[in-house]
Design a protein around this motif. Structure first.
Motif, PDB file in Angstrom:
ATOM      1  N   ASP A   1      -5.184   9.085   5.231  1.00  0.00           N
ATOM      2  CA  ASP A   1      -6.143   8.319   4.428  1.00  0.00           C
ATOM      3  C   ASP A   1      -6.458   8.984   3.100  1.00  0.00           C
TER       4      ASP A   1
ATOM      5  N   ASN B   1      -1.587  10.945  -0.649  1.00  0.00           N
ATOM      6  CA  ASN B   1      -0.796   9.960  -1.385  1.00  0.00           C
ATOM      7  C   ASN B   1       0.710  10.139  -1.243  1.00  0.00           C
TER       8      ASN B   1
ATOM      9  N   ARG C   1       1.875   6.501  -1.660  1.00  0.00           N
ATOM     10  CA  ARG C   1       0.842   5.469  -1.758  1.00  0.00           C
ATOM     11  C   ARG C   1       0.937   4.804  -3.123  1.00  0.00           C
ATOM     12  N   ASN C   2       0.651   3.520  -3.161  1.00  0.00           N
ATOM     13  CA  ASN C   2       0.714   2.785  -4.428  1.00  0.00           C
ATOM     14  C   ASN C   2      -0.568   3.054  -5.221  1.00  0.00           C
ATOM     15  N   CYS C   3      -0.500   4.067  -6.092  1.00  0.00           N
ATOM     16  CA  CYS C   3      -1.695   4.441  -6.841  1.00  0.00           C
ATOM     17  C   CYS C   3      -1.286   5.255  -8.071  1.00  0.00           C
TER      18      CYS C   3
ATOM     19  N   GLU D   1       0.817  -1.206   0.000  1.00  0.00           N
ATOM     20  CA  GLU D   1       0.000   0.000   0.000  1.00  0.00           C
ATOM     21  C   GLU D   1       0.856   1.264   0.000  1.00  0.00           C
ATOM     22  N   TRP D   2       1.962   1.233   0.743  1.00  0.00           N
ATOM     23  CA  TRP D   2       2.850   2.394   0.832  1.00  0.00           C
ATOM     24  C   TRP D   2       4.283   1.968   0.540  1.00  0.00           C
TER      25      TRP D   2
ATOM     26  N   SER E   1       0.435   8.653  -7.702  1.00  0.00           N
ATOM     27  CA  SER E   1       1.868   8.593  -7.401  1.00  0.00           C
ATOM     28  C   SER E   1       2.682   8.342  -8.662  1.00  0.00           C
TER      29      SER E   1
END
Lengths: 451, 451
Positions: free
Chosen positions: A239, A242, A269-271, A215-216, A274
Motif C-alpha cells: 500500500d 510504488n 504503481r501508476n503515479c 493502478e499497477w 513511478s
C-alpha cells in the motif's frame, strides 16, 4: 512432426493462383538486377539441394532410413525461402511516407528523457477517476492490474523461439483470465533509442498515461511463465510502495551484485513517483555510445557483472544504490514468493512439488513464476544447452497447464508430453466440478465479481 | 534479420554449463543404441555442413557476397538440430504413465458422442447462476462472451507459422481487452478422434459445461484477425437464436454450396440446444474410415466440394440442410457484417478504407474480421502464393494494430512495416487523449463499467 492444421480446408471459388512447388505465382515485375540476383539464389539453392539429395541417397544405401533428413532438407529450403520473402516484404517501406527521420544525433550533454515532466500526474489522475466512475482503479476491492509483456516485431532467429513465445503468451492468457488481469502484448519499439530490453521503459510510461484506470503496471518478460495458477500477488502489502521487484537486500546493498534484483517481473504503481523513477532510469539506455559507456560504469561498479552494454537491470540496481535515499522508501524488494523464479533450481523439482505441496503457495514449494533467464530460445545462442532449456520450458509449461486443465478434467500425460488425458470421467453433473475446481471460486471465496 | 532480444542479458552466478558450438553439455547417460544413432546423426550433420561450406566458399570466390547464405546455412543447421532435440524430448513419455490407451476401435454402428446427454442443462445452469451471483452471465447489461481459439501443440511445419500465430493471438488479445472478452487459447486435443479442425467441438462443449457464467462461446480460427477494433457484435439481434454464423442463405439452401457458411468464426449460446447440435455435428468427425467415408458423402452432396475427408464446415452445412426443420429456427446466418471476412477481397482495399471510412462499421467498408482462408502459414503448402499471403497478413495485422496504437499516439510507418512512428506529439495533458481515443469510452458511451 505430425502437424494437424486446425484451419478448415476451404478453397476459394474462381481462378485464384495456386501454390507451385516453389510457392510462387503472380509476382509483379521487378528490376532486372534483382531478377539476376534471384536467379543466382535459385541456382545456389538447387546445388545445395543436389548435395543434400546425394547425401541422403548415400545414407539410404549405407546407414539406414533417412526419410526424415530428406524431409528436413526440403523443409529447410521452405524456411529459407519464406524468410527471404518476408524480409523483402518488410523492407518495402511505404514510399509515400516522408517521415522516416535520419538517425538523431544524441547530445550526450543533454540527459535523455522519456517525455515531458508531468508534475501533477497524481492530482490529475485522481480528478479523472472521480469523473469516470465507470473506469474505476479498484474493482471488487482489488486494484486493477495490467500485465505488459512483448517480443520484437520480427521472427526469431531460431524459429523454435516463436513457438515458445506462443506457449508463453498462452500461459499468461490463462493466468490473467483466471485473475481478471488485462494484458498488453507489445511488439513495437516506441522509441528507437530504447530498443531491446530497454523498450519496456517507454511502454510502461505510455501505458500509465493512457490507462489512468490501471493502478499497477506489471512488466513480465516473454521468457517467464506462471507456474502457480492460484497464487495472487498480495498487493495490500504494498500500500505504501510504488515499485515491487524480486531481489535480495543484502545482495543489493552489501554486495552490490548485478543480479541483486530481477527486472524480468516487477510492478509499478501508476503515479508520479513511478514516472520520475522511469525518467531517472532511462538515461543509460539510448543505444550507441551512451549505452556502451554506461555499460562500463556498471561493470566497474557492480559485482560480477560481465563487460557489455548497459542493460536495464544493472542500470536500475546502480540507480537505487547511488540514489538510495531518494527512492528506496517506496521500493519493496520481495523474496517471500517467486515474483521471479530462476528456472534452474526449480524445474527439476516439479514432481516433488506435486507430491508434497499444492498451488497457491507461490514460493519454493510451488513457484509463482518460473523465469528462463539465459535460455534465449528466440536467439541463436543462449547461455545454456539447448536441450536443457527446451526440456525445462516444456516441463514448466505443462506443470502450469495441468493446473488450468484440471477444471476441464484433463492433464498432460507427463510433464514432457504435449498430449493430454482425462483425469476425471465425464459426468451428468458437471456443475459440481465447477464449484470444486474453478480457481476463481476458491481464490477469494465469493468476493470476486464476474469481471 | 536484426533481431533484438528483449530478455535482459543475465548470467547465472556459479559454474553452470555453457553452450558449446553444438549447443550440448551436461547430458545424462542414455542407452547405447541411442548413442550410436546420435553419433551417426552428428556425422551426417558434419558432412552436410562441409558441403555447405564448400558451396559457400566457391560462391564467395565466384559470384559475390554470400554472407547471408552462410548465415542462413548455419541457421538451418541450428533449426534442424533444435527440432530434432524437441522431437526427442517430446517423445520421452512419462514411463510411469500406464494410461496410454491402445487405439480405440471405432464401432461404426454406434454413433459417436461428445459426452453424456445433459437433458436439464438449461435448468441446472439457471439454478447455478442464481446461486452464484458473483459470476453473472450478464455484465453491465451485456452477455459474457468467451473467445476460444487455438493451434496444435507442436511447432509449425513452417516456422513462420508460429510467428503469425503469435501475431494473430496478440491481435485477439487487443480486441478482447478493449471489449471485455475472455480468451481461451487451446493447444491440446481433448479427443484423439476429433483432432485437427474437428478439435473445436469437444472444446466448445467442455467450455460450456465448465463455464456456466459464460453466455456465448465464440470460436475463432487462428488464421483470422480482427480488423475493426471498434465494432461489437450486436448480440441483442440474436436474443432468440443460439448459433450465429457467417454465410449466405441462398448459397446454403438453393445451391447447397460447401462454402455457404464459414466455421472460422461463429458463436454458440451456452444452452442445451447447442450441446445437442454439437452432438449431431460430431459423428462425421472421428478420424479414419468414418471421416473418410463421411467426406465422400459430403463431396457428393455439396456443390463445389473437392474430394477429401470430412471437415467440420461441410459437415455442419450438410447437417443444417438435412435437418433443416430441427435446427434452422435457432440459427442466424449473418452477412450484414464480416463476422468472417475472406481476405482476398479485402486486404488490398485497406488504404481506400482508411481514406473513406472509419472503424466501427464491421462490413465491407471496414471489415470486422479478415480471415486468411487457405494461406496455412503453419503448414508446408497453402492454396495461395506464400508471398501474397505473408504480405496480406502483415497488412491486416498492421491495419488493426494502428487502431490499437492510436490511443498511445503511434501508428505503423506503412501497412507493411513493423516499425511505428508518432502520430501525436507528447503532451503534458495526456488525459485529454484518453477521453478522445480510448475505444472503450466511445463504444457504449459511459455505460461500460471497468471490467
Amino acid at each position: 512432426m505430425g502437424i494437424e492444421n486446425f484451419t478448415p480446408l476451404k478453397r476459394a471459388s474462381g481462378g485464384l493462383p495456386s501454390t507451385t512447388a516453389n510457392g510462387r505465382g503472380g509476382r509483379a515485375t521487378m528490376p532486372r538486377g534483382r531478377q539476376i540476383h534471384k536467379t543466382f539464389n535459385n541456382i545456389k539453392i538447387t546445388i545445395l539441394c543436389g548435395f543434400v539429395t546425394i547425401l541422403v541417397l548415400r545414407g539410404t544405401i549405407g546407414i539406414g532410413n533417412l526419410t526424415s533428413s530428406e524431409e528436413e532438407a526440403i523443409n529447410q529450403n521452405l524456411i529459407e525461402e519464406t524468410n527471404r520473402i518476408l524480409a523483402e516484404i518488410r523492407s518495402d517501406n511505404d514510399p509515400t511516407d516522408p517521415d522516416e527521420p535520419p538517425e538523431a544525433e544524441i547530445n550526450s550533454n543533454v540527459t535523455y528523457t522519456l517525455g515531458p515532466k508531468l508534475s501533477n500526474w497524481d492530482e490529475e489522475r485522481k480528478v479523472w477517476l472521480s469523473q469516470n466512475l465507470e473506469f474505476p482503479n479498484f474493482v471488487n476491492g482489488r486494484p486493477r492490474i495490467l500485465l505488459l509483456t512483448g517480443s520484437p516485431p520480427n521472427p526469431c532467429d531460431n524459429p523454435i523461439g516463436d513457438h515458445y513465445l506462443l506457449k508463453a503468451i498462452k500461459n499468461k492468457i490463462d493466468y490473467c483470465r483466471i485473475h481478471g488481469i488485462e494484458i498488453v502484448y507489445n511488439m513495437a519499439h516506441l522509441d528507437k533509442e530504447l530498443a531491446g530490453y530497454w523498450a519496456k521503459l517507454p511502454m510502461i510510461r505510455r501505458l500509465m498515461l493512457s490507462h489512468p484506470e490501471v493502478e499497477w503496471i506489471w512488466w513480465m518478460d516473454s521468457d517467464a511463465m506462471f507456474t502457480d495458477m492460484v497464487f495472487e500477488i498480495p498487493l495490500s502489502k504494498y500500500d505504501k510502495r510504488n515499485l515491487v521487484i524480486h531481489g535480495y537486500p543484502d545482495l543489493l546493498f552489501e554486495q552490490k551484485s548485478w543480479i541483486a534484483l530481477n527486472t524480468g517481473s516487477f510492478l509499478f504503481r501508476n503515479c508520479k513517483w513511478s514516472l520520475d523513477l522511469l525518467d531517472a532510469w532511462a538515461p543509460m539506455g539510448p543505444k550507441g555510445p551512451i549505452r556502451e559507456e554506461a555499460g562500463k560504469i556498471l561493470t566497474a561498479n557492480l559485482k560480477g557483472r560481465p563487460a557489455f552494454e548497459a542493460d536495464d537491470q544493472s542500470a536500475l540496481i546502480y540507480l537505487l544504490l547511488s540514489q538510495k535515499d531518494q527512492w528506496m522508501d517506496k521500493v519493496y524488494i520481495e523474496n517471500q514468493y517467486y515474483l521471479h523464479g530462476y528456472w534452474a533450481g526449480l524445474v527439476d523439482r516439479y514432481e516433488e512439488m506435486i507430491e508434497k505441496h499444492h498451488p497457491g503457495l507461490g514460493d519454493e514449494r510451488w513457484p509463482f513464476v518460473t523465469h528462463f533467464v539465459g535460455c534465449k530460445p528466440c536467439g541463436s545462442y543462449g547461455d545454456y544447452p539447448v536441450e536443457q532449456c527446451l526440456r525445462s520450458m516444456e516441463r514448466a509449461f505443462n506443470f502450469a497447464d495441468n493446473q488450468v486443465l484440471k477444471l476441464y478434467g484433463f492433464g498432460h500425460r507427463g510433464l514432457l508430453s504435449p498430449k493430454i488425458k482425462r483425469i476425471r470421467n465425464e459426468t451428468v453433473t458437471p456443475l459440481e466440478y465447477v464449484d470444486q475446481f474453478d480457481i476463481r471460486h476458491s481464490v477469494h471465496g465469493n468476493s470476486r465479481s464476474g469481471s
